[in-house]
Design an enzyme around this catalytic site. Structure first.
Site, short mmCIF file in Angstrom:
data_model
loop_
_atom_site.label_atom_id
_atom_site.label_comp_id
_atom_site.label_asym_id
_atom_site.label_seq_id
_atom_site.Cartn_x
_atom_site.Cartn_y
_atom_site.Cartn_z
N GLU A 114 -44.80 13.64 -31.79
CA GLU A 114 -43.41 13.25 -31.55
C GLU A 114 -43.27 11.74 -31.51
O GLU A 114 -42.38 11.16 -32.17
CB GLU A 114 -42.91 13.89 -30.25
CG GLU A 114 -42.67 15.39 -30.39
CD GLU A 114 -42.36 16.08 -29.09
OE1 GLU A 114 -41.87 17.22 -29.13
OE2 GLU A 114 -42.63 15.50 -28.01
N HIS A 122 -23.85 31.34 -45.43
CA HIS A 122 -24.06 30.42 -46.56
C HIS A 122 -22.96 29.38 -46.62
O HIS A 122 -21.79 29.69 -46.36
CB HIS A 122 -24.07 31.24 -47.85
CG HIS A 122 -24.32 30.41 -49.07
ND1 HIS A 122 -25.57 29.91 -49.39
CD2 HIS A 122 -23.47 29.99 -50.04
CE1 HIS A 122 -25.47 29.22 -50.52
NE2 HIS A 122 -24.21 29.26 -50.93
N CYS A 172 -39.39 15.10 -21.64
CA CYS A 172 -38.67 15.68 -22.77
C CYS A 172 -37.25 15.15 -22.94
O CYS A 172 -36.80 14.99 -24.08
CB CYS A 172 -38.67 17.20 -22.67
SG CYS A 172 -38.32 17.86 -21.04
N LYS A 224 -37.38 11.41 -24.14
CA LYS A 224 -38.06 11.44 -25.44
C LYS A 224 -37.14 12.00 -26.52
O LYS A 224 -37.12 11.50 -27.65
CB LYS A 224 -39.33 12.27 -25.33
CG LYS A 224 -40.15 12.32 -26.61
CD LYS A 224 -41.47 13.05 -26.38
CE LYS A 224 -41.24 14.45 -25.88
NZ LYS A 224 -42.49 15.17 -25.57
N CYS A 282 -39.88 16.07 -16.93
CA CYS A 282 -38.98 16.35 -18.05
C CYS A 282 -37.77 15.43 -18.03
O CYS A 282 -37.42 14.83 -19.05
CB CYS A 282 -38.53 17.81 -18.01
SG CYS A 282 -37.47 18.26 -19.41
N TYR A 329 -48.46 17.77 -29.37
CA TYR A 329 -47.02 17.61 -29.60
C TYR A 329 -46.51 16.25 -29.15
O TYR A 329 -45.67 15.64 -29.82
CB TYR A 329 -46.24 18.75 -28.96
CG TYR A 329 -46.14 18.71 -27.45
CD1 TYR A 329 -45.05 18.13 -26.83
CD2 TYR A 329 -47.13 19.26 -26.64
CE1 TYR A 329 -44.93 18.09 -25.45
CE2 TYR A 329 -47.03 19.23 -25.27
CZ TYR A 329 -45.94 18.64 -24.67
OH TYR A 329 -45.84 18.59 -23.30
N GLU A 377 -29.95 30.57 -43.15
CA GLU A 377 -29.84 31.79 -43.93
C GLU A 377 -31.17 32.19 -44.56
O GLU A 377 -31.38 33.36 -44.90
CB GLU A 377 -28.78 31.65 -45.03
CG GLU A 377 -29.14 30.67 -46.13
CD GLU A 377 -28.06 30.60 -47.22
OE1 GLU A 377 -27.60 31.67 -47.67
OE2 GLU A 377 -27.68 29.49 -47.60
#
Length: 448
Positions: free
Chosen positions: A182, A437, A48, A51, A43, A178, A442
């Site tokens: 990516e 908002h 990750c 990346k 990682c 994934y 939301e």
């Protein structure tokens, strides 16, 4: 009692192994860690973290184009791959230093060399020194798979992609999980022509179908090419140093870079596990019980090497649980039921809980709520890219079983939403929550 050199030896200094070592040492154990590559594991060093930095770097391409619609006159711009690459690797060096300091600060001895298991309580270091330990924890993670076809050595994996000398003009990516999606988004945004090749007819198997179909639609509209139902036959290097890739039932393609992202397998080769009596399953993973103990009582394993859930936060939780149970007298088990995950594609996907298909298979009737909208930023920027949010709700109890989304900042939003799924909140409680908002988040409480 039999004397050992250590209470615990951890093989592998990735996120899970470092957490287990640190926590065990904090409980008073005498701990050592052996790492043959770099401290930090997949990682931090080659996964990750770097990346995600590439994702950030690639997003500036769209940001620069969008800026003009917001009144910014940026003039002529250009991109330097070498600058991004070198800055990322410099930060990886910094992070490795922090991980090493964590071990040092907790008085964990670090062996910067390969280690193999030479017995139920013994580890052989590459230097020839054999050390003993009351417990051994295997945390060696997983390794990228490469297809067994002629010329496969001409391609690279995610291990090498962070060190490319120059940015290629054309990139072919094998796989549609994934990692593949990516890097497809990254290379496309940086100006490469990207072709994704997959042996089946779908991307991101296991993710919610509506969400992954939206990513395929957006990726195709951006100009990423997909070749489905294709198997590699052979790869050849041409006279101009480019590659010619041959398939079984599709025309061949030329590319400057071939990136294999077809999955990761547990990294156990040559560790001496089977010789020590540790049982391995048919996928090459170490078989462990609910407390991470292997078939040999003194040998444990956590993280990707067990092939349960190949996610860094899961390995960290497992390392913590192992150390607390064995050395802290605090029996703990990880709950694998509701694990959030994200794909840092362009745009990113995120999800937690049951997909629609999984929910229907387990519960029968379910209620589905969706919000399909164009984010405010895209409207002013003149981009047609739309976001999709989805709630999977139990038809009788009204409990929200799953949340899935594809949208800018989806992973950031989902982390908080995952708490709601973990807590088994109902759709009515979502509805009762006042919207924040204007925000994309939301939409989670406005679906009717």
């Amino acid at each position: 009692m039999m004397e050992y050199d250590f209470d615990l030896i951890v093989i592998g200094a990735g996120s899970g192994g470092v957490r287990a070592a640190r926590v065990a040492a904090a409980h008073g154990a005498n701990v050592a860690v052996a790492e043959e590559h770099r401290v930090g594991g997949t990682c931090v060093i080659r996964g990750c973290v770097p990346k995600k930095m590439l994702v950030y770097g690639s997003h500036f391409a769209e940001d620069v184009r969008d800026a003009a619609h917001y009144g910014w006159n940026l003039g002529e711009t250009s991109f330097e791959w070498e600058t991004l690459r070198d800055n990322i690797n410099a930060d990886v060096d910094r992070l490795e230093g922090l991980y090493t300091n964590t071990l040092d600060n907790n008085d964990v001895e670090l062996f910067r060399e390969r280690a193999t298991i030479s017995g139920p309580n013994k580890v052989m270091l590459q230097s020839g020194r054999e050390v003993s330990s009351r417990y051994i924890l295997v945390a060696t993670g997983a390794w990228p798979m490469v297809p067994k076809v002629p010329g496969a050595e001409l391609g690279i994996t995610s291990n090498e992609v962070f060190y490319l000398e120059k940015l290629p003009r054309r990139v072919m990516i094998a796989g549609a999980g994934y990692i593949a999606n990516e890097f497809a988004g990254i290379f496309h945004a940086l100006g490469c022509h990207v072709t994704v090749v997959n042996r089946s007819d779908q991307i991101l198997r296991g993710y919610d179908e509506q969400i992954r179909d939206r990513l395929l639609q957006i990726s195709t509209q951006k100009g990423i090419e997909f070749i489905f139902n294709a198997n590699f036959e052979r790869i050849e290097k041409k006279d101009d140093e480019t590659l010619r890739v041959h398939f079984d039932e599709h025309p061949g393609c030329d590319t400057d870079l071939l990136l294999f992202a077809i999955g990761r397998s547990p990294k156990i080769e040559g560790l001496g596990l089977e010789e020590a009596g540790v049982k391995i399953d048919d996928k090459g993973a170490i078989m462990v019980d609910a407390d991470y103990r292997s078939s040999v009582p003194s040998i444990f394993a956590i993280g990707d090497v067990t092939n349960r859930v190949q996610l860094t936060p899961v390995a960290i939780r497992e390392g913590q649980a192992f150390a607390d149970a064995i050395f802290g007298n605090k029996p703990t088990r990880v709950d694998y039921a509701t694990i959030p995950s994200a794909v840092f594609s362009s745009p990113p996907m995120a999800g937690v809980g049951f997909t629609e298909r999984e929910a229907r298979e387990q519960f029968g009737a379910v209620k589905i709520y969706t919000s399909d909208f164009r984010p405010m930023r895209n409207v002013l920027a003149g981009r047609q890219e739309r976001s999709l949010y989805k709630l999977v709700v139990h038809a009788e109890t009204d409990v929200v079983l799953g949340i899935h989304m594809i949208s800018p900042d989806a992973p950031e939003i989902l982390q908080a939403a995952a708490i709601a799924v973990k807590a088994r909140l109902t759709k009515a409680q979502f509805d009762e929550t006042i919207a924040l908002h204007p925000s994309m988040a939301e939409e989670l409480v406005l679906m009717r």
